[in-house]
Design an enzyme around this catalytic site. Structure first.
Site, PDB file in Angstrom:
ATOM      1  N   CYS A 149      -6.114  13.786 -12.596  1.00 42.26           N
ATOM      2  CA  CYS A 149      -4.692  13.886 -12.942  1.00 42.26           C
ATOM      3  C   CYS A 149      -4.008  12.588 -12.542  1.00 42.26           C
ATOM      4  O   CYS A 149      -4.612  11.716 -11.938  1.00 42.26           O
ATOM      5  CB  CYS A 149      -4.047  15.028 -12.180  1.00 42.26           C
ATOM      6  N   ARG A 176      -5.042   9.734 -17.795  1.00 45.05           N
ATOM      7  CA  ARG A 176      -5.756  10.479 -16.746  1.00 45.05           C
ATOM      8  C   ARG A 176      -5.657  11.986 -16.938  1.00 45.05           C
ATOM      9  O   ARG A 176      -6.337  12.769 -16.281  1.00 45.05           O
ATOM     10  CB  ARG A 176      -5.202  10.108 -15.376  1.00 45.05           C
ATOM     11  N   TRP A 227      -4.562  17.219 -15.650  1.00 42.67           N
ATOM     12  CA  TRP A 227      -5.818  17.475 -16.336  1.00 42.67           C
ATOM     13  C   TRP A 227      -6.342  18.746 -15.672  1.00 42.67           C
ATOM     14  O   TRP A 227      -6.853  18.712 -14.553  1.00 42.67           O
ATOM     15  CB  TRP A 227      -6.788  16.317 -16.158  1.00 42.67           C
ATOM     16  N   ASN A 246      -4.117  15.790  -7.048  1.00 41.48           N
ATOM     17  CA  ASN A 246      -5.211  15.402  -7.942  1.00 41.48           C
ATOM     18  C   ASN A 246      -6.493  15.671  -7.176  1.00 41.48           C
ATOM     19  O   ASN A 246      -6.669  15.178  -6.062  1.00 41.48           O
ATOM     20  CB  ASN A 246      -5.111  13.911  -8.305  1.00 41.48           C
ATOM     21  N   GLY A 247      -7.398  16.483  -7.734  1.00 47.52           N
ATOM     22  CA  GLY A 247      -8.664  16.776  -7.050  1.00 47.52           C
ATOM     23  C   GLY A 247      -9.033  18.240  -7.228  1.00 47.52           C
ATOM     24  O   GLY A 247      -8.447  18.957  -8.037  1.00 47.52           O
ATOM     25  N   GLU A 284     -30.378  12.081 -28.310  1.00 45.76           N
ATOM     26  CA  GLU A 284     -29.060  11.664 -27.800  1.00 45.76           C
ATOM     27  C   GLU A 284     -28.972  10.143 -27.717  1.00 45.76           C
ATOM     28  O   GLU A 284     -27.960   9.553 -28.081  1.00 45.76           O
ATOM     29  CB  GLU A 284     -28.806  12.309 -26.436  1.00 45.76           C
ATOM     30  N   LYS A 310     -26.206   7.872 -29.707  1.00 44.13           N
ATOM     31  CA  LYS A 310     -25.333   6.891 -29.049  1.00 44.13           C
ATOM     32  C   LYS A 310     -25.397   5.553 -29.787  1.00 44.13           C
ATOM     33  O   LYS A 310     -24.394   4.942 -30.095  1.00 44.13           O
ATOM     34  CB  LYS A 310     -25.750   6.704 -27.586  1.00 44.13           C
ATOM     35  N   GLU A 325     -23.724   5.744 -33.356  1.00 39.88           N
ATOM     36  CA  GLU A 325     -22.269   5.966 -33.517  1.00 39.88           C
ATOM     37  C   GLU A 325     -21.428   4.834 -32.945  1.00 39.88           C
ATOM     38  O   GLU A 325     -20.273   4.696 -33.304  1.00 39.88           O
ATOM     39  CB  GLU A 325     -21.852   7.314 -32.931  1.00 39.88           C
ATOM     40  N   HIS A 370     -46.736  11.806 -38.441  1.00 37.48           N
ATOM     41  CA  HIS A 370     -46.565  12.670 -39.633  1.00 37.48           C
ATOM     42  C   HIS A 370     -45.514  12.102 -40.570  1.00 37.48           C
ATOM     43  O   HIS A 370     -44.803  12.842 -41.240  1.00 37.48           O
ATOM     44  CB  HIS A 370     -46.182  14.094 -39.176  1.00 37.48           C
ATOM     45  N   LYS A 402     -12.687  11.968 -31.754  1.00 40.45           N
ATOM     46  CA  LYS A 402     -13.168  12.481 -30.474  1.00 40.45           C
ATOM     47  C   LYS A 402     -13.453  13.980 -30.565  1.00 40.45           C
ATOM     48  O   LYS A 402     -14.365  14.491 -29.978  1.00 40.45           O
ATOM     49  CB  LYS A 402     -12.154  12.205 -29.358  1.00 40.45           C
TER      50      LYS A 402
HETATM   51  C1  AGP Z   1     -20.908  12.537 -29.413  1.00 35.22           C
HETATM   52  O1  AGP Z   1     -20.942  11.232 -28.862  1.00 35.22           O
HETATM   53  C2  AGP Z   1     -19.977  12.641 -30.584  1.00 35.22           C
HETATM   54  N1  AGP Z   1     -18.684  12.166 -30.248  1.00 35.22           N
HETATM   55  C3  AGP Z   1     -19.987  14.021 -31.243  1.00 35.22           C
HETATM   56  O2  AGP Z   1     -21.307  14.248 -31.687  1.00 35.22           O
HETATM   57  C4  AGP Z   1     -19.587  15.224 -30.343  1.00 35.22           C
HETATM   58  O3  AGP Z   1     -20.556  15.444 -29.374  1.00 35.22           O
HETATM   59  C5  AGP Z   1     -19.473  16.457 -31.241  1.00 35.22           C
HETATM   60  O4  AGP Z   1     -18.436  16.240 -32.186  1.00 35.22           O
HETATM   61  C6  AGP Z   1     -19.191  17.744 -30.459  1.00 35.22           C
HETATM   62  O5  AGP Z   1     -17.959  17.642 -29.795  1.00 35.22           O
HETATM   63  P1  AGP Z   1     -17.603  18.755 -28.699  1.00 35.22           P
HETATM   64  O6  AGP Z   1     -18.605  18.622 -27.593  1.00 35.22           O
HETATM   65  O7  AGP Z   1     -16.209  18.396 -28.251  1.00 35.22           O
HETATM   66  O8  AGP Z   1     -17.661  20.089 -29.341  1.00 35.22           O
END
Ligand code: AGP
Length: 597
Positions: free
Chosen positions: A2, A27, A74, A100-101, A470, A474, A477, A493, A592
């Site tokens: 926060c 924050r 937050w 905050n904490g 994963e 990374k 994207e 395969h 996001k």
């Molecule tokens: C991950 O780096 C991406 N930004 C995206 O795949 C994300 O994980 C996905 O949209 C799911 O989001 P959520 O965890 O908020 O549901």
């Protein structure tokens, strides 16, 4: 995480409080509030939603007070709403607190205070601090705050006011607080971004230090009441650098936050080798678990399958939420549906959750009070703080940590036994991750070799196959280089046809029964001229001979290996993207939180 602000001086406090809150909005931003001392009484104004909602509310008020504290929230305990917003009052509204904490023993303290007649109206851990101060207050706020923090377990950055004393008392343990030293005015804030436009002279409070701010200036004491001098420093950072903690991007800051955020995910949930989760379901009645999610959260779901099947022995199905929601899933009354979502707002995941009309549901979510967190019957909050970078990093490792805790919790509830060694090892993961971060420069150097690349393969086996997925996501994207995650044994395969000197192949391999198998896969790639980066905990001559680059990680139990193996892959993706000149925090075409189908 926060944002806290405070001001005492000769000027009206409110304009500074609001401008400071805006600087700290990164924050936390689910609610905000201020407290000022007007005509001998504390006045609190607070609103749910972003700071502009509070600002609109304040526009109708004339507040001349030259002392005040403020907070942008937050949520960690209690939904984001007006009642749970800070500041919080004691019973008599003579004391106001912003915090905050995470207070780990707040439930026990709440029971004690209520037994003594205190009326606690919010769901937050913070409000009990105000009532504790009230309990200890006679005629000296500093003393009452000092007594209070001796009772608190967990982390706090606190700013406290009372109606009968023209001063602000601040205290910290584990959450940052700094003083800004101005001309006849003193500031306090969670970080310097809120102070720097008023003064560059700051003092960073250390753990268990208390500062007393008055019109005459400030004094610094330790928890035993002994005076301290405090080291004044000059801030030279820009505001942008401060918000990012000195890191170039939020993504890099959040990668480096992971030792702390994993510790926060664990905080209060491991007690003398036993797991404490507020999960109100009986795993003994569960005959199958289904986990559904999207993107990075789907990768942690795949890891959850390995963990739960190995530790608990329950069958686990994992499905993309976007697929699950349309395939008329067969869900039995004794199934448990787990949904994983950092934002708690992903449309496909929310829709998938709604398919569970006849079984228990559990959410693993970061944002408190988000739609998914309110729709599930049980939940585990990540406590990872706001994840600003679009590419998910610290949320992923907190999701995996939460799944490990959940598996251990189920094992304990079902068998009465728990793997104490694994729990002890889990608690050592933050410093193991720190050791990898300390070598980030090595990974940054390796990333130079990706420049000009267009394709890469990420290969892993078992619990590290989702880690390969994963790592590939990374890179894709944030650097726009195509990367495909694959089970290492599956390469022959089909994907092996892609291997040539232009193809980068990243292997994730740890000690264990399939180590030699993965060595064979590395040899297959070497033989076809592929360029190889290997992430491993094995100091092995064959790997060194076959790989162009080897990135060593600490050796941990298989169940915990995703938490260490993913760190170099996050750093690799970040450094390649930054070298490619990409806006790493906001990559093209991405959001996001995908709140649309
Ligand atoms: C991950 O780096 C991406 N930004 C995206 O795949 C994300 O994980 C996905 O949209 C799911 O989001 P959520 O965890 O908020 O549901």
């Amino acid at each position: 995480m926060c944002g806290i602000i405070g001001y005492i001086g000769k000027k009206p406090a409110t304009p500074f409080l609001i401008s400071g809150l805006k600087r700290l909005e990164y924050r936390g931003y689910d609610s905000a509030g201020i407290c000022v001392l007007e005509n001998g009484a504390l006045e609190i104004i607070k609103e749910e939603g972003p700071i502009k909602m509070l600002e609109a509310e304040l526009a109708n008020k004339i507040l001349n007070s030259t002392i005040g504290i403020a907070h942008t929230r937050w949520a960690t305990h209690g939904r984001p709403n007006k009642i749970n917003a800070h500041p919080h009052f004691d019973c008599q509204k003579k004391i106001a607190v912003v915090h905050n904490g995470i207070i780990e023993n707040f439930q026990a303290l709440k029971v004690l205070l209520e037994s003594e007649g205190h009326k606690i109206i919010s769901e937050t851990d913070t409000e009990i601090i105000a009532h504790l101060i009230e309990k200890f207050y006679v005629d000296n706020l500093e003393k009452a705050v000092t007594e209070t923090i001796k009772c608190l377990e967990g982390t706090f950055g606190l700013a406290v006011m009372c109606a009968t004393e023209h001063k602000i008392i601040v205290a910290r343990r584990g959450s940052p607080l700094i003083l800004g030293i101005g001309e006849n005015e003193t500031f306090v804030a969670s970080d310097a971004s809120a102070i720097i436009e008023h003064t560059q002279q700051v003092i960073y409070l250390k753990d268990n230090e208390i500062a007393i701010l008055s019109e005459d200036g400030y004094s610094l004491k330790n928890i035993n009441g002994e005076l301290l001098t405090g080291e004044t420093q000059e801030i030279k950072w820009t505001i942008d650098e401060i918000e990012k903690g000195g890191f170039k991007h939020f993504m890099l800051k959040e990668i480096f936050e992971q030792p702390k955020t994993i510790a926060n995910t664990l905080r209060g949930r491991v007690n003398n080798g036993s797991i404490k989760l507020s999960v109100n379901l009986d795993p003994k009645k569960v005959d199958k678990i289904i986990i559904t999610a999207c993107g990075t959260s789907w990768h942690s779901a795949l890891i959850g399958k390995y963990l739960i099947e190995k530790i608990v022995g329950l069958p686990v199905e994992v499905d993309y939420a976007s697929e699950f929601r349309y395939r008329n899933p067969i869900i039995g009354p004794n199934n448990l549906l787990i949904v994983i979502s950092q934002s708690g707002e992903t449309a496909d995941t929310l829709a998938a959750l709604k398919e569970a009309t006849n079984c228990e549901t559990l959410g693993i979510v970061n944002i408190v009070g988000s739609t998914i967190s309110r729709e599930v019957k049980s939940g585990i909050y990540l406590h990872a703080g706001p994840e600003i970078g679009v590419a998910s990093t610290k949320a992923f490792t907190s999701q995996v940590t939460s799944l490990i805790l959940l598996a251990l919790y189920f094992e304990e509830q079902i068998s009465g036994e728990v793997d104490r060694e694994l729990i002890n090892e889990l608690e050592s993961i933050p410093q193991k991750i720190q050791s990898i971060l300390d070598n980030a420069k090595e990974i940054k150097a390796i990333s130079q070799n990706f420049i000009g690349s267009h394709n890469s393969l990420y290969l892993g086996r078992g619990i590290n196959f989702p880690v390969a997925l994963e790592g590939a996501l990374k890179l894709k994207e944030v650097s726009y280089i195509h990367a495909e995650g694959y089970p290492a044994a599956e390469m022959k395969h089909g994907p092996i046809a892609l291997i040539d000197e232009n193809m980068f192949v990243v292997f994730v391999v740890n000690h264990g029964p399939i180590f030699e198998k993965v060595i064979s896969n590395i040899q297959e790639v070497r033989a076809r001229g592929g360029r190889i980066i290997t992430i491993t905990d094995m100091d092995n001559e064959v790997i060194k001979k076959l790989s162009d680059y080897v990135i060593m990680v600490p050796s941990v139990s298989e169940e915990l290996s995703p938490l260490v193996n993913i760190i170099p892959l996050q750093l690799l993706a970040y450094y390649v993207a930054d070298l490619n000149g990409v806006n790493v925090d906001k990559p093209r075409n991405l959001a996001k939180s995908v709140t649309v189908e």
